[in-house]
Design an enzyme around this catalytic site. Sequence first.
Site, PDB file in Angstrom:
ATOM      1  N   VAL A   1       4.838  -5.676   1.273  1.00 41.48           N
ATOM      2  CA  VAL A   1       4.273  -7.130   1.980  1.00 41.48           C
ATOM      3  C   VAL A   1       5.358  -7.877   1.188  1.00 41.48           C
ATOM      4  O   VAL A   1       4.922  -8.336  -0.476  1.00 41.48           O
ATOM      5  CB  VAL A   1       3.259  -7.485   2.144  1.00 41.48           C
ATOM      6  CG1 VAL A   1       2.883  -7.977   2.844  1.00 41.48           C
ATOM      7  CG2 VAL A   1       2.382  -6.332   3.183  1.00 41.48           C
TER       8      VAL A   1
ATOM      9  N   LYS B   1       5.949  -7.257   5.808  1.00 44.92           N
ATOM     10  CA  LYS B   1       5.669  -6.509   6.003  1.00 44.92           C
ATOM     11  C   LYS B   1       6.769  -5.020   6.304  1.00 44.92           C
ATOM     12  O   LYS B   1       7.381  -4.997   7.090  1.00 44.92           O
ATOM     13  CB  LYS B   1       4.059  -5.847   6.512  1.00 44.92           C
ATOM     14  CG  LYS B   1       3.298  -4.222   6.532  1.00 44.92           C
ATOM     15  CD  LYS B   1       1.822  -4.463   7.014  1.00 44.92           C
ATOM     16  CE  LYS B   1       1.804  -3.007   6.444  1.00 44.92           C
ATOM     17  NZ  LYS B   1       0.052  -2.932   6.920  1.00 44.92           N
TER      18      LYS B   1
ATOM     19  N   MET C   1       1.716   3.019   2.521  1.00 45.87           N
ATOM     20  CA  MET C   1       2.856   3.021   3.791  1.00 45.87           C
ATOM     21  C   MET C   1       4.293   1.794   4.012  1.00 45.87           C
ATOM     22  O   MET C   1       5.014   2.020   3.747  1.00 45.87           O
ATOM     23  CB  MET C   1       2.629   2.713   4.886  1.00 45.87           C
ATOM     24  CG  MET C   1       3.194   3.474   6.156  1.00 45.87           C
ATOM     25  SD  MET C   1       2.349   3.258   7.791  1.00 45.87           S
ATOM     26  CE  MET C   1       1.693   2.259   7.939  1.00 45.87           C
ATOM     27  N   ALA C   2       3.729   0.662   3.293  1.00 42.90           N
ATOM     28  CA  ALA C   2       4.594  -0.754   3.280  1.00 42.90           C
ATOM     29  C   ALA C   2       4.867  -1.401   1.581  1.00 42.90           C
ATOM     30  O   ALA C   2       3.589  -1.502   1.425  1.00 42.90           O
ATOM     31  CB  ALA C   2       3.612  -1.005   4.735  1.00 42.90           C
TER      32      ALA C   2
ATOM     33  N   GLY D   1       0.637  -1.131   0.224  1.00 41.61           N
ATOM     34  CA  GLY D   1      -0.196   0.041   0.148  1.00 41.61           C
ATOM     35  C   GLY D   1       1.063   1.180   0.304  1.00 41.61           C
ATOM     36  O   GLY D   1       1.754   1.048  -0.514  1.00 41.61           O
TER      37      GLY D   1
ATOM     38  N   ASP E   1      -9.585   0.844   9.873  1.00 40.37           N
ATOM     39  CA  ASP E   1      -9.656   0.500   8.603  1.00 40.37           C
ATOM     40  C   ASP E   1     -10.116  -0.741   7.831  1.00 40.37           C
ATOM     41  O   ASP E   1      -9.637  -1.845   7.285  1.00 40.37           O
ATOM     42  CB  ASP E   1      -8.049   1.022   8.008  1.00 40.37           C
ATOM     43  CG  ASP E   1      -8.188   1.181   6.546  1.00 40.37           C
ATOM     44  OD1 ASP E   1      -8.935   1.745   6.051  1.00 40.37           O
ATOM     45  OD2 ASP E   1      -7.093   1.303   6.142  1.00 40.37           O
TER      46      ASP E   1
END
Length: 667
Positions: free
Chosen positions: A24, A39, A21-22, A19, A133
């Site tokens: 995987v 992650k 932010m990170a 996403g 979320d």
Amino acid sequence: MNTRILGGRYQLQEVIGGGGMAIVYRAVDTLLDRVVAIKMLRSQFVEDEEFVARFRQEAQNAARLSHPNIVNVYDVGVVDKEYYIVMEYVDGQTLKDVIVERAPLPVDEAIQLSAQICAALSHAHEQHIIHRDVKPHNILVNKFGVVKVTDFGIARAVTGNTITDRQATSVLGSVHYFSPEQARGAQTDAKSDIYSLGVVMYEMLTGSLPFSGPSPVSVALKHLREQFVEPRELNKAIPQSVENIILRCMVKAPEGRYDNMAAVKADLEDALKHPNVPKFQPTFDYDDKTIAVPVVGEGFSDVSPELRAARPKRSWRKVAMYIGIVVAAAAALGVGGYAAIVLVTNLVKVQNLNLPSVVGKPAGTAMKSLEAAGFHANQIQEDYEPNTSKPKGIVYDQSPTGNTQVKQTRQITLYISKGAPQVSMPDVTGQPYDQAKQSLVTAGFSAKNITEKVEQSSTVPSGQVISSDPAEGQQVSTDGKIVLTVSQQENTTVPNLLGLSYADAVQALKNANLQVGQVTHNQVTNIPDGQVYYIYPYVEGQTVPAGSSVNLYVADNPQSSSDNSSGSDNATGGNSSSGDNGTGNTTSTSGSAQPHQVSITVQANKGSSTQVKVVIDDANGQNQVVVDQSVHKTTTWQETLYLDPGQQGDVKVYENGKLMNDYPVKG
């Protein structure tokens, strides 16, 4: 991709998701030889203290959770400013993938998946963790249909349809799934997750989202203002009972929704039993006069692909007209100048202030420091959470980070410690120490606070937990100290019993902390009456657990039994008691039979036991089992055969069921 080893342990294999932010990765834990998901915080955020703090908070939140429907967190770490979380690898799809492929889903399948999501979120809420979320992208479904909820604790993101504005009031959550209170930038709680679950159920059963629009802002405003098309209008197969659950979850006013996830799950489990019920009518909804307009602007980085394709080009005239209408509406509704200023924060210059760092201060002192710096109390939100590193009432984190320049209208969140969380002490008795320690860590306790106390025991196998302090069921702080009492089984040595009288043998066993097992009396020539001539299943000098039982074979002198020889089992050399443990040697049926001694030695396999069976044929009969035991070291037996002159006898030795030696003996 080129494989690499992270932290000297995790071999990265391929990117499986990510996403804003990170990223995987699928990886292999080379120490435990298992597949994991890792992650990793994107490189552009490693210098951003706020993102790093959020990333760490996610790991801490997830590690506090232990539930079959929540992805497990195994490890966290940082190597060369690469922050990562090691998680359970789920072999399956995201729920979003399932919806795209097959929606609308069958009603019973949607209910089954929703009930599992409820169970996961209910557990999180019990631990005072709000997901914030909930969306199909964060829900994994393995190949067996088991749900695994992931991404706990992410309070910010900068991709997809997740709204964030680091220069004004923060609004958290993915725009198509978040609650009206999230759209308003208000405080969220468990009922926000309930609303988002309702949206997920809506999408599963209809294949559509309740609200869509050309921009994240327009979707957010619809969550606040508009009513969605009811599910049964899109899918007639949905029972009224199931639609009622969605309608109640998605009431705009939190007061009108379910009280908790457990209540949602209970209705889901009952929905198909009673499908035809009256339609749900909400008793709460937002009063238009109390709705605060959310922060909006052009700073939303991405829009979902389906919306991007449909987004029309807008002229600045239309944008200006839209903003003017919203500002006018805000003023007319009594929101006032403050909301209007926030609304157009990207168009009107707002004064910057220095935000002091208040981490480590008591909550009251922190509030005073922020007010003294020029911020208003109504801008400051206090979020009380359990925390193991800071005492109760102390600020352990803040957002935005302290000692930075922020807009005067910026919302500030103080994360205040409630002290270490209290959890119920699990039952770990009977578990090996390492397994018990891992069970406690999974329950939320710190490994460094778990210590071992050794105690000798004759009843609990070595290495297993006898008891714990605190005991099972007690409420214990997760940073409290735990002592596990572990068994170190007491051992003893088998004494020399051969040739002793029965009474002396019993006393010798008692002195050695051993028990008398089965006692067998046989007629044996050349051995005094009442003497022990054979023991089973151990041998003299063998180390065995204290409290073990030793079977004794005792001689009955034929001279003292001659009056009773007729018609008795003992007269034929049979056993007065029988069993699978062997018979010992018996007297001959012929008076001319003479004893012949045979020495048998078996060398056990290194590192494993050997099952030994010794069978003799002599004047007393064939296939007499005199030894049947498991040995762990080299062992010797002395066996006696009774043979008439010229008679052929035999001793066979079997190891693990295979004939290894055959000793012929001639009388």
